[in-house]
Scaffold this active site. Structure first.
Site, mmCIF file in Angstrom:
data_model
loop_
_atom_site.group_PDB
_atom_site.id
_atom_site.type_symbol
_atom_site.label_atom_id
_atom_site.label_comp_id
_atom_site.label_asym_id
_atom_site.label_seq_id
_atom_site.Cartn_x
_atom_site.Cartn_y
_atom_site.Cartn_z
ATOM 1 N N ASN A 35 3.828 -8.677 16.488
ATOM 2 C CA ASN A 35 3.225 -7.156 16.330
ATOM 3 C C ASN A 35 2.167 -6.862 17.133
ATOM 4 O OD1 ASN A 35 3.533 -4.679 15.492
ATOM 5 N ND2 ASN A 35 2.146 -4.953 13.852
ATOM 6 N N LYS A 85 2.528 -5.739 7.738
ATOM 7 C CA LYS A 85 1.731 -4.856 7.122
ATOM 8 C C LYS A 85 2.434 -3.462 6.877
ATOM 9 C CE LYS A 85 -0.414 -2.898 11.199
ATOM 10 N NZ LYS A 85 -1.652 -2.191 11.573
ATOM 11 N N SER A 125 -7.184 -5.023 1.352
ATOM 12 C CA SER A 125 -6.797 -3.766 1.387
ATOM 13 C C SER A 125 -6.969 -2.898 -0.190
ATOM 14 C CB SER A 125 -5.092 -3.608 1.823
ATOM 15 O OG SER A 125 -4.940 -2.079 1.502
ATOM 16 N N TYR A 150 4.236 -5.557 0.003
ATOM 17 C CA TYR A 150 3.010 -5.590 0.719
ATOM 18 C C TYR A 150 1.708 -5.683 0.210
ATOM 19 C CZ TYR A 150 -0.893 -4.179 3.705
ATOM 20 O OH TYR A 150 -2.084 -4.119 3.917
ATOM 21 N N LYS A 154 -1.155 -8.753 -0.829
ATOM 22 C CA LYS A 154 -2.553 -8.549 -0.781
ATOM 23 C C LYS A 154 -3.372 -9.079 -2.117
ATOM 24 C CE LYS A 154 -2.992 -7.522 3.530
ATOM 25 N NZ LYS A 154 -3.541 -8.499 4.289
ATOM 26 N N PHE A 179 -10.080 0.473 3.695
ATOM 27 C CA PHE A 179 -9.463 1.824 3.249
ATOM 28 C C PHE A 179 -8.678 2.227 4.423
ATOM 29 C CE2 PHE A 179 -10.995 3.109 -0.943
ATOM 30 C CZ PHE A 179 -11.500 2.035 -1.178
ATOM 31 N N ASN A 200 1.652 5.317 10.028
ATOM 32 C CA ASN A 200 0.377 5.978 9.659
ATOM 33 C C ASN A 200 0.165 7.104 10.117
ATOM 34 O OD1 ASN A 200 0.493 3.210 9.050
ATOM 35 N ND2 ASN A 200 -2.005 2.941 8.963
ATOM 36 N N LEU A 201 -0.652 7.875 9.517
ATOM 37 C CA LEU A 201 -0.917 9.477 9.879
ATOM 38 C C LEU A 201 -1.545 9.502 11.444
ATOM 39 C CD1 LEU A 201 -1.241 12.404 8.867
ATOM 40 C CD2 LEU A 201 -3.404 11.953 8.242
ATOM 41 N N ARG A 232 -7.711 10.470 1.817
ATOM 42 C CA ARG A 232 -8.046 8.967 2.237
ATOM 43 C C ARG A 232 -9.643 8.923 2.852
ATOM 44 N NH1 ARG A 232 -4.114 9.281 -0.484
ATOM 45 N NH2 ARG A 232 -1.987 8.236 -0.054
ATOM 46 N N ARG A 296 5.714 11.813 -0.225
ATOM 47 C CA ARG A 296 6.301 10.252 0.234
ATOM 48 C C ARG A 296 6.277 9.494 -0.867
ATOM 49 N NH1 ARG A 296 3.287 7.019 5.034
ATOM 50 N NH2 ARG A 296 1.737 7.126 3.670
ATOM 51 N N ASP A 299 2.961 7.315 -2.320
ATOM 52 C CA ASP A 299 1.680 7.755 -2.038
ATOM 53 C C ASP A 299 0.562 7.851 -3.368
ATOM 54 O OD1 ASP A 299 2.245 9.698 0.900
ATOM 55 O OD2 ASP A 299 1.639 7.762 0.705
HETATM 56 C C1 WQD Z 1 -2.231 8.505 4.996
HETATM 57 C C2 WQD Z 1 -2.079 10.043 4.377
HETATM 58 C C3 WQD Z 1 0.173 10.113 3.920
HETATM 59 C C4 WQD Z 1 1.934 9.849 7.868
HETATM 60 C C5 WQD Z 1 -2.401 2.875 4.699
HETATM 61 C C6 WQD Z 1 -1.491 2.061 5.419
HETATM 62 C C7 WQD Z 1 -0.916 0.879 4.683
HETATM 63 C C8 WQD Z 1 -2.171 0.212 3.998
HETATM 64 C C9 WQD Z 1 -2.893 1.118 3.087
HETATM 65 C C10 WQD Z 1 -3.792 -1.536 4.915
HETATM 66 C C11 WQD Z 1 -0.915 9.988 3.107
HETATM 67 C C12 WQD Z 1 -0.051 11.080 4.985
HETATM 68 C C13 WQD Z 1 1.053 9.910 6.606
HETATM 69 C C14 WQD Z 1 2.622 10.928 8.090
HETATM 70 C C15 WQD Z 1 1.580 12.171 6.325
HETATM 71 N N1 WQD Z 1 -2.748 -0.452 5.107
HETATM 72 N N2 WQD Z 1 0.895 11.077 6.286
HETATM 73 N N3 WQD Z 1 2.319 11.951 7.364
HETATM 74 O O1 WQD Z 1 -0.551 5.740 2.801
HETATM 75 O O2 WQD Z 1 -3.250 5.655 2.701
HETATM 76 O O3 WQD Z 1 -1.511 3.631 3.541
HETATM 77 O O4 WQD Z 1 -3.365 2.099 4.020
HETATM 78 O O5 WQD Z 1 -3.413 -2.088 4.118
HETATM 79 O O6 WQD Z 1 -0.283 -0.093 5.604
HETATM 80 O O7 WQD Z 1 -0.209 2.780 5.740
HETATM 81 O O8 WQD Z 1 -2.054 5.879 5.041
HETATM 82 O O9 WQD Z 1 -2.055 6.615 7.321
HETATM 83 O O10 WQD Z 1 0.396 5.820 5.815
HETATM 84 O O11 WQD Z 1 -1.224 8.049 5.105
HETATM 85 O O12 WQD Z 1 1.603 13.302 5.661
HETATM 86 O O13 WQD Z 1 3.546 10.960 9.336
HETATM 87 O O14 WQD Z 1 -1.431 10.507 5.276
HETATM 88 O O15 WQD Z 1 1.290 10.895 2.871
HETATM 89 O O16 WQD Z 1 -1.383 10.953 2.433
HETATM 90 P P1 WQD Z 1 -1.966 5.225 3.428
HETATM 91 P P2 WQD Z 1 -1.111 6.680 6.002
#
Ligand code: WQD
Length: 344
Positions: A35, A85, A125, A150, A154, A179, A200-201, A232, A296, A299
């Protein structure tokens, strides 16, 4: 002093290698390039002036792990990032996640457990907390049943290390519970390189900004939060990287009062999805195309860190603001985009 960084060509791993080299450590990277790309080595070298040692090893191959440590008996610390991940992928392919994320951890610990002294940093995490009942989330918050394989890797990973530390006093370990990591090194020489459609966002926002994605789907706007979107704790990847160096130095100096410790790594500030979008619009000067869609699955509503323990015990504090972090993410995306445009 020589330090092994597994997964050192990945997003957080590569930034941690930069922070380690900046602090005078000699770094050996193990990565199987599943990756990541070997080009990241050049990015690291452009920043620090020194290309780290790199070995393309798959930690699932126990004999390779054994021979690696025979070739490098002088390793004083290990920072273990190498793992899969993607939350969604772990649901559809759990065994790949347990084999890769747990099996490799066991092989590493089997090689380290009988050394006179081992200093081991584990990439964990905030996922382990699930939806915590109280904000900000402290390290004493209960670990909740994982929402995905996943997240379970952890949780189980932390338990494996804790149980081993109990019977192997030479093993000193710290689990760092991240975080939401985001952004890129300010030089834009290294950054997040999501393969395929980003889950990820932040990378989805910046890829939408450069036109790689049509528009961002905001997953849910009817949550019980101020603007209805999830909250977050977005932490800049270089702040995260520096915390790893400080945690390792704590172990190397023997300052750790227990041979297994846990720290949350966040800014202590929560930001909603809409606030992150507004940050992007401020730093890019562009309007982001996004639409509200259904929630989603999996979440949590809100998650942001209590930073007291990391501040007081590790002596570490995140320093980068959301806008500065977003600017670094945007600069990185723009650079990659131009590269692709030139080479397309
Ligand atoms: C953040 C917010 C989504 C994408 C992350 C990593 C995961 C793990 C834990 C390490 C949420 C929203 C997201 C999109 C959206 N990492 N979103 N549209 O869910 O906190 O998880 O931390 O251990 O691998 O992904 O982060 O960035 O996926 O989402 O609205 O296209 O953004 O619903 O509220 P998350 P995220």
């Amino acid at each position: 002093m020589k330090v092994l960084v597994t997964g050192g060509l990945g997003f957080i791993g590569s930034h941690t290698v930069v922070a380690l080299q900046n602090d005078g450590f000699e770094v050996v990277i193990i990565d199987n390039l599943s990756n990541s790309s070997e080009d990241v080595l050049d990015g690291i070298a452009k920043i620090t002036g020194e290309k780290p040692l790199f070995e393309n090893i798959d930690l699932r191959d126990k004999s390779s792990v054994i021979s690696f440590f025979k070739r490098h008996p002088d390793i004083e610390g290990v920072i273990h990032f190498a793992a899969y991940k993607a939350v969604g992928e772990s649901v559809t392919n759990p065994l790949a996640y347990y084999e890769n994320n747990i099996g490799t951890l066991v092989y590493l610990l089997q090689e380290l457990q009988d050394k006179k002294r081992t200093n081991f940093i584990f990439s964990s995490s905030c996922t382990v907390y699930g939806q915590a009942d109280e904000m900000p989330i402290t390290e004493n918050a209960p670990v909740k049943p994982a929402e995905s394989p996943y997240g379970n890797t952890k949780q189980v990973g932390e338990e494996i290390i804790k149980d081993t530390c109990k019977v192997k006093e030479g093993l000193n370990a710290i689990s760092l519970r991240y975080f939401n990591p985001m952004g890129a090194h300010p030089s834009a020489e290294i950054g997040e390189l999501p393969i395929g459609v980003p889950q990820n966002l932040v990378p989805f926002i910046t890829q939408t900004g450069v036109g790689l994605r049509e528009s961002l789907s905001v997953f849910g706007h009817d949550y019980p939060t101020e603007d209805g979107t999830c909250i977050r704790d977005y932490i800049h990847v270089m702040d995260l990287a520096k915390a790893h160096v400080m945690a390792l130095k704590r172990l190397l100096s023997g300052e750790n009062n227990k041979n297994y410790e846990v720290y949350n790594l966040g800014t202590g500030k929560g930001s909603s999805v809409l606030e992150v979008i507004q940050s992007y619009e401020r730093v890019s000067g562009k309007k982001l195309d996004y639409k509200m869609v259904d929630r989603r699955l999996g979440d949590v509503i809100t998650a942001y860190a209590s930073t007291n323990k990391a501040n007081k015990v590790l002596g570490w504090q995140a320093e980068t603001t959301l806008d500065q972090a977003m600017k670094s993410a945007w600069d990185w995306e723009c650079k990659i985009r131009n590269y692709q445009e030139v080479h397309v």
